[in-house]
Scaffold this motif. Structure first.
Motif, mmCIF file in Angstrom:
data_model
loop_
_atom_site.group_PDB
_atom_site.id
_atom_site.type_symbol
_atom_site.label_atom_id
_atom_site.label_comp_id
_atom_site.label_asym_id
_atom_site.label_seq_id
_atom_site.Cartn_x
_atom_site.Cartn_y
_atom_site.Cartn_z
ATOM 1 N N SER A 168 -7.307 10.259 4.867
ATOM 2 C CA SER A 168 -6.188 8.504 4.656
ATOM 3 C C SER A 168 -5.244 9.200 5.218
ATOM 4 O O SER A 168 -4.341 8.314 5.317
ATOM 5 N N ALA A 184 -2.116 4.905 3.940
ATOM 6 C CA ALA A 184 -1.526 3.229 4.823
ATOM 7 C C ALA A 184 -0.503 3.369 5.576
ATOM 8 O O ALA A 184 0.315 3.989 5.672
ATOM 9 N N PRO A 189 1.046 -1.017 -0.047
ATOM 10 C CA PRO A 189 -0.463 -0.407 -0.377
ATOM 11 C C PRO A 189 0.954 1.445 -0.019
ATOM 12 O O PRO A 189 1.999 0.953 -0.231
ATOM 13 N N LEU A 238 -3.575 -3.920 7.796
ATOM 14 C CA LEU A 238 -2.526 -4.243 7.830
ATOM 15 C C LEU A 238 -2.095 -5.030 7.622
ATOM 16 O O LEU A 238 -1.146 -5.494 6.664
#
Length: 120
Positions: free
Chosen positions: A86, A13, A8, A24
């Motif tokens: 994010s 992430a 990612p 994750l």
């Protein structure tokens, strides 16, 4: 053709070699995994930096009341993920506040919109 999938994007992430978001696990390698603790931005504007250093590249800016997940606090810095877009990075720990009890009711769509309290 058997290729390993790309990891990612670290900008969106939460993972590093030593620590990663527990969501994750199985996608990235890390020494340990943790669940992010809910928080919010308490200052009007908080810088989100690539490293925990004041002269590190600025990746984004967070606005007051934005929801965050905090993965680590160390030496006055917090490693966070913004729940709005994010983005992952480091911010000054002093700019963290408790998670908000209610959801946002408005969205600011103009950069640098002044926010002030109504007159008394």
């Amino acid at each position: 053709m058997n290729e390993d999938p790309l990891p990612p994007d670290p900008r969106s992430a939460a993972f590093r070699e030593d620590l990663a978001d527990v969501r994750l696990k199985g996608q990235v390698q890390a020494t340990r995994y943790t669940e992010g603790q809910p928080a919010s931005v308490s200052s009007l504007l908080a810088d989100l930096r690539r490293r925990p250093e004041d002269d590190a590249p600025l990746d984004s800016q967070l606005m007051q009341s934005e929801a965050l997940l905090v993965f680590e606090r160390h030496n006055g810095w917090a490693w966070v993920q913004c729940q709005t877009d994010s983005y992952v990075g480091y911010m000054h720990e002093q700019d963290l506040g408790p998670p908000l009890a209610t959801a946002a009711t408005h969205c600011v769509c103009v950069p640098r919109t002044p926010c002030s309290a109504p007159p008394i």
